[in-house]
Design a protein around this motif. Structure first.
Motif, PDB file in Angstrom:
ATOM      1  N   ILE A   1     -58.755 -34.202 -22.146  1.00  0.00           N
ATOM      2  CA  ILE A   1     -59.026 -34.648 -20.770  1.00  0.00           C
ATOM      3  C   ILE A   1     -58.791 -36.155 -20.722  1.00  0.00           C
ATOM      4  CG2 ILE A   1     -60.706 -34.744 -18.900  1.00  0.00           C
ATOM      5  CD1 ILE A   1     -62.184 -32.437 -20.207  1.00  0.00           C
ATOM      6  N   ILE A   2     -57.905 -36.589 -19.857  1.00  0.00           N
ATOM      7  CA  ILE A   2     -57.597 -38.020 -19.739  1.00  0.00           C
ATOM      8  C   ILE A   2     -58.740 -38.717 -18.999  1.00  0.00           C
ATOM      9  CG2 ILE A   2     -55.994 -39.712 -18.809  1.00  0.00           C
ATOM     10  CD1 ILE A   2     -53.806 -37.609 -19.016  1.00  0.00           C
ATOM     11  N   PRO A   3     -59.452 -39.643 -19.665  1.00  0.00           N
ATOM     12  CA  PRO A   3     -60.603 -40.298 -19.043  1.00  0.00           C
ATOM     13  C   PRO A   3     -60.167 -41.436 -18.111  1.00  0.00           C
ATOM     14  CG  PRO A   3     -60.298 -41.116 -21.257  1.00  0.00           C
ATOM     15  CD  PRO A   3     -59.255 -40.052 -21.066  1.00  0.00           C
ATOM     16  N   PRO A   4     -61.075 -41.909 -17.269  1.00  0.00           N
ATOM     17  CA  PRO A   4     -60.755 -43.019 -16.367  1.00  0.00           C
ATOM     18  C   PRO A   4     -60.361 -44.292 -17.102  1.00  0.00           C
ATOM     19  CG  PRO A   4     -62.786 -41.925 -15.684  1.00  0.00           C
ATOM     20  CD  PRO A   4     -62.428 -41.375 -17.028  1.00  0.00           C
ATOM     21  N   ASP A   5     -60.775 -44.432 -18.372  1.00  0.00           N
ATOM     22  CA  ASP A   5     -60.431 -45.626 -19.142  1.00  0.00           C
ATOM     23  C   ASP A   5     -58.924 -45.750 -19.350  1.00  0.00           C
ATOM     24  OD1 ASP A   5     -63.108 -45.988 -19.285  1.00  0.00           O
ATOM     25  OD2 ASP A   5     -63.316 -45.279 -21.359  1.00  0.00           O
ATOM     26  N   LEU A   6     -58.247 -44.610 -19.431  1.00  0.00           N
ATOM     27  CA  LEU A   6     -56.800 -44.625 -19.640  1.00  0.00           C
ATOM     28  C   LEU A   6     -56.023 -44.631 -18.326  1.00  0.00           C
ATOM     29  CD1 LEU A   6     -56.252 -42.178 -22.656  1.00  0.00           C
ATOM     30  CD2 LEU A   6     -56.166 -44.675 -22.648  1.00  0.00           C
ATOM     31  N   ALA A   7     -56.586 -43.995 -17.302  1.00  0.00           N
ATOM     32  CA  ALA A   7     -55.928 -43.942 -15.994  1.00  0.00           C
ATOM     33  C   ALA A   7     -56.992 -43.827 -14.924  1.00  0.00           C
ATOM     34  CB  ALA A   7     -54.961 -42.763 -15.919  1.00  0.00           C
ATOM     35  N   ALA A   8     -57.006 -44.764 -13.993  1.00  0.00           N
ATOM     36  CA  ALA A   8     -58.035 -44.796 -12.949  1.00  0.00           C
ATOM     37  C   ALA A   8     -57.987 -43.514 -12.111  1.00  0.00           C
ATOM     38  CB  ALA A   8     -57.846 -46.010 -12.055  1.00  0.00           C
ATOM     39  N   THR A   9     -59.162 -43.060 -11.694  1.00  0.00           N
ATOM     40  CA  THR A   9     -59.251 -41.818 -10.924  1.00  0.00           C
ATOM     41  C   THR A   9     -59.032 -42.025  -9.430  1.00  0.00           C
ATOM     42  OG1 THR A   9     -61.657 -42.100 -10.713  1.00  0.00           O
ATOM     43  CG2 THR A   9     -60.841 -40.792 -12.578  1.00  0.00           C
ATOM     44  N   ASN A  10     -58.951 -43.275  -8.984  1.00  0.00           N
ATOM     45  CA  ASN A  10     -58.779 -43.526  -7.551  1.00  0.00           C
ATOM     46  C   ASN A  10     -57.322 -43.472  -7.109  1.00  0.00           C
ATOM     47  OD1 ASN A  10     -57.903 -45.836  -8.776  1.00  0.00           O
ATOM     48  ND2 ASN A  10     -59.402 -47.209  -7.815  1.00  0.00           N
ATOM     49  N   SER A  11     -56.429 -43.131  -8.036  1.00  0.00           N
ATOM     50  CA  SER A  11     -55.018 -42.988  -7.688  1.00  0.00           C
ATOM     51  C   SER A  11     -54.447 -41.770  -8.405  1.00  0.00           C
ATOM     52  CB  SER A  11     -54.224 -44.239  -8.078  1.00  0.00           C
ATOM     53  OG  SER A  11     -54.318 -44.488  -9.469  1.00  0.00           O
ATOM     54  N   SER A  12     -53.385 -41.199  -7.860  1.00  0.00           N
ATOM     55  CA  SER A  12     -52.793 -39.995  -8.436  1.00  0.00           C
ATOM     56  C   SER A  12     -52.124 -40.314  -9.774  1.00  0.00           C
ATOM     57  CB  SER A  12     -51.767 -39.391  -7.462  1.00  0.00           C
ATOM     58  OG  SER A  12     -50.733 -40.331  -7.205  1.00  0.00           O
ATOM     59  N   LEU A  13     -52.077 -39.306 -10.621  1.00  0.00           N
ATOM     60  CA  LEU A  13     -51.489 -39.466 -11.954  1.00  0.00           C
ATOM     61  C   LEU A  13     -50.280 -38.547 -12.073  1.00  0.00           C
ATOM     62  CD1 LEU A  13     -51.653 -40.675 -14.792  1.00  0.00           C
ATOM     63  CD2 LEU A  13     -53.236 -38.833 -15.416  1.00  0.00           C
ATOM     64  N   ASP A  14     -49.125 -39.119 -12.317  1.00  0.00           N
ATOM     65  CA  ASP A  14     -47.905 -38.334 -12.462  1.00  0.00           C
ATOM     66  C   ASP A  14     -47.977 -37.493 -13.728  1.00  0.00           C
ATOM     67  OD1 ASP A  14     -44.982 -37.930 -11.581  1.00  0.00           O
ATOM     68  OD2 ASP A  14     -44.805 -38.451 -13.708  1.00  0.00           O
ATOM     69  N   ILE A  15     -47.455 -36.248 -13.646  1.00  0.00           N
ATOM     70  CA  ILE A  15     -47.558 -35.316 -14.766  1.00  0.00           C
ATOM     71  C   ILE A  15     -46.861 -35.845 -16.006  1.00  0.00           C
ATOM     72  CG2 ILE A  15     -45.535 -34.029 -13.981  1.00  0.00           C
ATOM     73  CD1 ILE A  15     -48.637 -32.571 -15.716  1.00  0.00           C
ATOM     74  N   ALA A  16     -45.708 -36.489 -15.838  1.00  0.00           N
ATOM     75  CA  ALA A  16     -44.984 -37.031 -17.005  1.00  0.00           C
ATOM     76  C   ALA A  16     -45.790 -38.135 -17.673  1.00  0.00           C
ATOM     77  CB  ALA A  16     -43.614 -37.548 -16.572  1.00  0.00           C
ATOM     78  N   ASP A  17     -46.394 -39.015 -16.869  1.00  0.00           N
ATOM     79  CA  ASP A  17     -47.230 -40.088 -17.426  1.00  0.00           C
ATOM     80  C   ASP A  17     -48.452 -39.512 -18.131  1.00  0.00           C
ATOM     81  OD1 ASP A  17     -45.459 -41.937 -16.406  1.00  0.00           O
ATOM     82  OD2 ASP A  17     -46.606 -42.231 -14.544  1.00  0.00           O
ATOM     83  N   ALA A  18     -49.016 -38.444 -17.543  1.00  0.00           N
ATOM     84  CA  ALA A  18     -50.205 -37.829 -18.136  1.00  0.00           C
ATOM     85  C   ALA A  18     -49.891 -37.241 -19.510  1.00  0.00           C
ATOM     86  CB  ALA A  18     -50.739 -36.747 -17.198  1.00  0.00           C
ATOM     87  N   ILE A  19     -48.759 -36.573 -19.615  1.00  0.00           N
ATOM     88  CA  ILE A  19     -48.369 -35.988 -20.903  1.00  0.00           C
ATOM     89  C   ILE A  19     -48.177 -37.073 -21.958  1.00  0.00           C
ATOM     90  CG2 ILE A  19     -46.502 -34.764 -22.084  1.00  0.00           C
ATOM     91  CD1 ILE A  19     -46.167 -33.082 -19.554  1.00  0.00           C
ATOM     92  N   ASN A  20     -47.581 -38.184 -21.562  1.00  0.00           N
ATOM     93  CA  ASN A  20     -47.398 -39.291 -22.497  1.00  0.00           C
ATOM     94  C   ASN A  20     -48.731 -39.872 -22.954  1.00  0.00           C
ATOM     95  OD1 ASN A  20     -44.583 -39.159 -22.501  1.00  0.00           O
ATOM     96  ND2 ASN A  20     -44.405 -40.519 -20.716  1.00  0.00           N
TER      97      ASN A  20
END
Length: 455
Positions: free
Chosen positions: A43-62
């Protein structure tokens, strides 16, 4: 490899681990954040990617691939998912039941060639309305053979406990379980054929489906009748049959296809010979019988409250105070939220002594019962009960004279506890009173003894 699993409900793999998710995780914040990697949940935590904006699937996999130690979910979440999937694929076979049914030969052949049809047939029969039931009045139930049919245990139990339609002219002896179950299947089968006699592509559902595709640009700029249009239409039709068409329409379409297959007649010959051989046997159905205690244990294991009540002196006042605290909580789709009016409140668990609680209730109920009767014989009471009653009367008399609130609270506590116990007795195995007590960690078995529970 990083894998994402989703269905119409979103990240369904988190449902089983809902009790262990971090506070920030909810359906709105976990989109494109939950993955499987190296047989573990990440589970990608907010520390790696803020939850107030959408996260692209390719970026998430990386992010998962580059930070596996950070994204790896907690042990509680991992264990919850392991408990859910442990035992598979063997567990699939354990959840099935093979039963011998008496069925018309054509129906037996269709189900044998496509076992998945048993689900829509059972659901159709068990959900018949009055008008559909009348259509089964003159059902044909001849040229029958004994055939082994595979059910899920859920479907088998549902069909077994659904009553046989009284509108059917054909009568089967109550002792003929194979015939009764087969007649139910035949009824559901015939209703599907009658409901879905129309071509699936001539229904209103299909017309709305095509209009939606056209409106959303599925056919692009291709002209109707062109090669490209026909190719896209064929894909759309295939999707509609498998996903969008009504279940009965899809089942009817499948049945018609099976009847036109070359192996349909050969299957009928095989089933006729197998039925005459007498080698067919039912699976053991003892799993249908479950003791109430087993059911309660199963429900408590799956859905029971994890925290427990702890207190050395459980009194009626404790119960009412805990219930009052529970009623101050609010709930939404995210769960119960505590409203703290008392700044001194803490989250310490209460140590619950079930024996002390039962003893307290017994004494209290004996006193209340004796007071309500008003004509009890003092000789019928034990010394302890008589002493308790005498002390209670003195307390109530003193409270009335002083006009304090303590006496009123005592009456309220006694009344609430008495009403709770009476409600639990009357509601059977489960009900609102049992549920309310369970929310504060008190089991029904802690309140009632075995004699009370059977009443």
């Amino acid at each position: 490899m990083v894998v994402q699993l989703e269905d119409n409900d979103g990240d369904f793999i988190l449902i089983e681990a809902a009790d262990y998710l971090p506070a920030w995780a909810n359906p709105d914040t976990t989109e494109n954040r939950v993955f499987l990697h190296n047989k573990q949940i990440h589970i990608i935590p907010p520390d790696l990617a803020a939850t107030n904006s959408s996260l692209d699937i390719a970026d998430a996999i990386n992010l998962v691939a580059q930070n596996p130690n950070i994204t790896k979910a907690s042990e509680e979440i991992q264990n919850a998912m392991i408990r859910k999937v442990e035992g598979y694929p063997q567990k699939i076979h354990n959840n099935c039941h093979n039963a011998i049914l008496k069925l018309p030969l054509d129906i037996a052949a269709v189900i044998s060639l496509e076992p998945t049809l048993i689900s829509p047939i059972v659901h159709t029969y068990c959900n018949l309305d009055a008008l559909e039931a009348r259509q089964c009045k003159d059902i044909k139930f001849d040229n029958c053979v004994n055939v082994k049919v595979k059910f899920t245990k859920y479907l088998y139990a549902m069909l077994l406990h659904s009553p046989l339609l009284s509108t059917i002219k054909y009568k089967v002896l109550e002792s003929d379980k194979k015939g009764q179950m087969g007649l139910k299947i035949a009824s559901g089968y015939n209703i599907i054929l009658k409901q879905s006699s129309k071509e699936p592509f001539s229904t209103m559902e299909y017309q709305r489906f095509l209009e939606s595709l056209t409106k959303n640009g599925f056919f692009k700029d291709s002209l109707e009748g062109s090669v490209q249009y026909k190719q896209l239409l064929e894909k759309a039709n295939s999707y509609f049959l498998n996903m969008e068409s009504p279940i009965t329409s899809n089942a009817c379409h499948t049945i018609e296809n099976i009847k036109s297959r070359s192996d349909f007649e050969s299957m009928k010959t095989f089933l006729r010979n197998e039925s005459d051989s007498g080698v067919l046997k039912d699976d053991d159905a003892s799993w249908l019988t479950i003791h109430p205690d087993e059911l309660n244990n199963l429900l408590n294991y799956q859905y029971g409250k994890k925290s427990h009540v702890k207190n050395d002196n459980v009194t009626p006042h404790l119960i009412t105070s805990e219930l009052s605290s529970f009623l101050k909580k609010t709930s939404d789709y995210e769960g119960i939220e505590q409203i703290n009016d008392d700044e001194d409140s803490d989250d310490d668990e209460i140590d619950f002594d079930s024996k002390e609680f039962v003893t307290c209730l017994e004494k209290m109920l004996n006193i209340v019962s004796n007071n309500d009767e008003g004509n009890c014989d003092e000789q019928d009471m034990s010394d302890d009960e008589y002493s308790d009653m005498e002390h209670l009367n003195q307390d109530l008399e003193l409270a009335a004279k002083l006009k304090t609130s303590d006496g009123e609270n005592l009456k309220d506590d006694k009344s609430v506890a008495k009403n709770l116990v009476q409600s639990i007795k009357e509601e059977g195995l489960c009900g609102p009173s049992s549920v309310v007590l369970r929310t504060i960690g008190i089991k029904k078995s802690d309140v009632l003894d075995s004699d009370d529970d059977d009443e």
